[in-house]
Write an enzyme that holds these catalytic residues in place. Sequence first.
Site, PDB file in Angstrom:
ATOM      1  N   ASP A 159     -12.333  -9.603 -20.282  1.00 21.23           N
ATOM      2  CA  ASP A 159     -11.643  -9.916 -19.030  1.00 21.23           C
ATOM      3  C   ASP A 159     -11.083 -11.330 -18.882  1.00 21.23           C
ATOM      4  OD1 ASP A 159     -12.711  -7.423 -18.639  1.00 21.23           O
ATOM      5  OD2 ASP A 159     -14.275  -8.096 -17.290  1.00 21.23           O
ATOM      6  N   GLU A 387     -26.521  -8.990 -22.300  1.00 28.49           N
ATOM      7  CA  GLU A 387     -25.112  -8.603 -22.260  1.00 28.49           C
ATOM      8  C   GLU A 387     -24.300  -9.381 -23.305  1.00 28.49           C
ATOM      9  OE1 GLU A 387     -23.541  -9.289 -18.377  1.00 28.49           O
ATOM     10  OE2 GLU A 387     -21.693  -8.177 -18.726  1.00 28.49           O
TER      11      GLU A 387
HETATM   12  C1  9WN Z   1     -14.976  -5.347 -14.929  1.00 30.10           C
HETATM   13  C2  9WN Z   1     -19.153  -3.044 -17.625  1.00 30.10           C
HETATM   14  C3  9WN Z   1     -17.964  -3.977 -17.775  1.00 30.10           C
HETATM   15  C4  9WN Z   1     -17.411  -3.988 -19.206  1.00 30.10           C
HETATM   16  C5  9WN Z   1     -16.394  -5.108 -19.415  1.00 30.10           C
HETATM   17  C6  9WN Z   1     -17.013  -6.420 -18.984  1.00 30.10           C
HETATM   18  C7  9WN Z   1     -17.469  -6.334 -17.522  1.00 30.10           C
HETATM   19  C8  9WN Z   1     -16.380  -5.821 -15.329  1.00 30.10           C
HETATM   20  C9  9WN Z   1     -16.827  -6.993 -14.480  1.00 30.10           C
HETATM   21  O1  9WN Z   1     -18.396  -5.283 -17.377  1.00 30.10           O
HETATM   22  O2  9WN Z   1     -16.311  -6.162 -16.724  1.00 30.10           O
HETATM   23  O3  9WN Z   1     -14.639  -4.193 -15.681  1.00 30.10           O
HETATM   24  O4  9WN Z   1     -17.001  -6.790 -13.282  1.00 30.10           O
HETATM   25  O5  9WN Z   1     -17.021  -8.093 -15.009  1.00 30.10           O
HETATM   26  O6  9WN Z   1     -16.117  -7.479 -19.152  1.00 30.10           O
HETATM   27  O7  9WN Z   1     -16.001  -5.161 -20.766  1.00 30.10           O
HETATM   28  O8  9WN Z   1     -16.811  -2.759 -19.479  1.00 30.10           O
HETATM   29  O9  9WN Z   1     -20.121  -3.352 -18.571  1.00 30.10           O
END
Ligand code: 9WN
Length: 419
Positions: A159, A387
């Site tokens: 992200d 994570e």
């Molecule tokens: C937005 C769920 C997700 C992963 C992504 C990671 C994080 C979300 C956030 O968590 O993103 O999708 O709110 O930060 O960057 O890769 O799918 O684990």
Amino acid sequence: MNSSTRSKALEILEANRRDGYTIPSSTLYPFQWNWDSAFIAAGLVHEDPEAAKSEIESLLEAQWDTGMVPQIVFWGESDRYFPGPSEWEIEVDGIETSGITQPPVVATAARDVYEHTGDKEFLERVLDPLVKCLSWWVRERSFDGSTVYIRHPWECGMDDSPAWDRPLEAIDPGSPSYTRRDLQESSADEERPTDWYYDRYVYLLRQAKRLDWNERRLREECPFLVEDILTNSIFVRACDDVAALLAAAGRNDEANAWSDQADESRTAIRERLWNDDLETFVSYDRVREEQLVENSVAGIVTTFGAIPTDRQADRLIETFRTDFAGYEYVVPTYVGEKFDPKRYWRGPVWINTNWLLARGLDAYDRRVADQIRSSTVELIEQEGFREYFDPTCGEGRGSEDFSWSAALYLDALAEEPLE
Ligand code: 9WN
């Protein structure tokens, strides 16, 4: 292998399991996420193939009529996440979802599950939705039918990658009003994406909502249209994997058409997204028509889509050895000037990118792939199922008991290293 770590992985997956799907983390992400479910299925298949099947099928159940498979499916209720269903305001056939997608790792996971189980009924159930998903990418998310683009940084899954700084700098989001829910932990300020990023995430979300999620209008008006190298590599692999599944179902003409699509996309990526100075692949900004020249692990994940030519692969593996492999803990997700070992996708090691890399490098340099798998196992056995991890000292960060770290640990254990 440490048998108590293996049991702990199974416990985490069990605890994070809901009705037919697994949440990424009980503290930060209380719903179903698209590519998370794919990584989870790829690991779960070794232990509980039925759970792996339902992980994939529950995700595909939320597919839009257009073919888009959403980034988040809001099964169940929770007010622990922003942006939740009340921000997106999307309900399709009674299912609430977000209005963007994530890279289609689900095709690769479905192929893993099919090859592991030989279950023809599963194949029949998932094949058409998978074809519909890839057709959506080509129809709605490509300028010329070869490379595909994303229109929100959340869509690539990495992200706040430094590669997005330049296109996002061109956006003036004003002062959108919203309340973040991800900053509860004391360390979150130095780990999570900054508010500067969140303002732009929210701006792009609300613009797309205003345009009624209409991809044609968004192609003209959205200020963030990026041919992300990670999404493209995963897309190409997905085309090959769906081709293999179609062939297994005896649908040979369609199988050939998706193999041709993979080849066409590969050729375009080799030409447009290679950067000679960095000696790696990079993403491309379709709004400003320029490469986004940042040294991200995503460049090396092109091996996952069998994209590099032999000559490119030699140079890419050299880039890997020189710029990425020297860290105490591998593989950092980014190594350029903006490297930050603690913050999210701006440096830390993530287990899913290690998995994509090892899978990709299997076909180019098996020993390097094995090394990545064994350092994944070591890191987790030392630090737990975090994570992400600081590549300079190994310290675990972000959520604890993170589902894909558990699932992909199980997959790494299942691979026999070359002697
Ligand atoms: C937005 C769920 C997700 C992963 C992504 C990671 C994080 C979300 C956030 O968590 O993103 O999708 O709110 O930060 O960057 O890769 O799918 O684990």
